[in-house]
Scaffold this motif. Structure first.
Motif: not given
Length: 111
Positions: A10-35
Motif C-alpha cells: 500500500x501507499x498509506x494515503x487513504x482518506x476514505x469515509x467510514x461508508x467507503x471503507x465499509x463498501x471496500x470491506x464488503x467487496x473483500x469479504x465477498x471475494x474471500x467467501x467466494x475463494x
C-alpha cells in the motif's frame, strides 16, 4: 494444489469515509467467501506498521516503521491454486487490487 502468497503493498494515503471503507470491506469479504467456497482461500491478515528491518545478525536498520508508506507491505493472503496461471486469475479478481499493488509468489517447501 499449490500455495501462493499475495503480498499487499500500500501507499498509506487513504482518506476514505467510514461508508467507503465499509463498501471496500464488503467487496473483500465477498471475494474471500467466494475463494473459501472454491477451496482457494487459505489465510489472510493485515500487517501492523511496526516491525524490524534486519540486514544481518549484527545489523538492525530500524526498530519502527522503517519504510516509506508507499513501500509498506500492508497484508498477506495465502491461496491455493493448481498452477501459477490459476493463481494469477485469483489475484486479479481480488478487490484489494483496486487500491493496492499485489505481489504474487509461489510458496515452496523445497529447500
Amino acid at each position: 494444489m499449490n500455495e501462493f502468497i499475495l503480498l499487499i503493498k500500500g501507499d498509506g494515503n487513504f482518506e476514505f469515509s467510514k461508508e467507503e471503507i465499509a463498501i471496500r470491506r464488503k467487496k473483500y469479504e465477498k471475494w474471500m467467501e467466494e475463494q473459501l467456497e472454491k477451496g482457494s482461500y487459505v489465510w489472510g491478515q493485515p500487517l501492523k506498521p511496526e516491525g524490524l528491518h534486519l540486514l544481518s545478525k549484527q545489523e538492525l536498520v530500524s526498530d519502527g516503521p522503517f519504510l516509506e508508506p508507499k513501500e509498506m507491505i500492508g497484508g498477506i493472503i495465502i491461496i491455493r491454486a493448481i498452477n501459477f496461471v490459476e493463481a494469477k486469475k485469483i489475484a486479479l479478481s481480488c478487490p484489494l487490487l483496486d487500491e493496492f499493488e499485489i505481489f504474487l509468489r509461489p510458496a515452496s517447501m523445497e529447500m
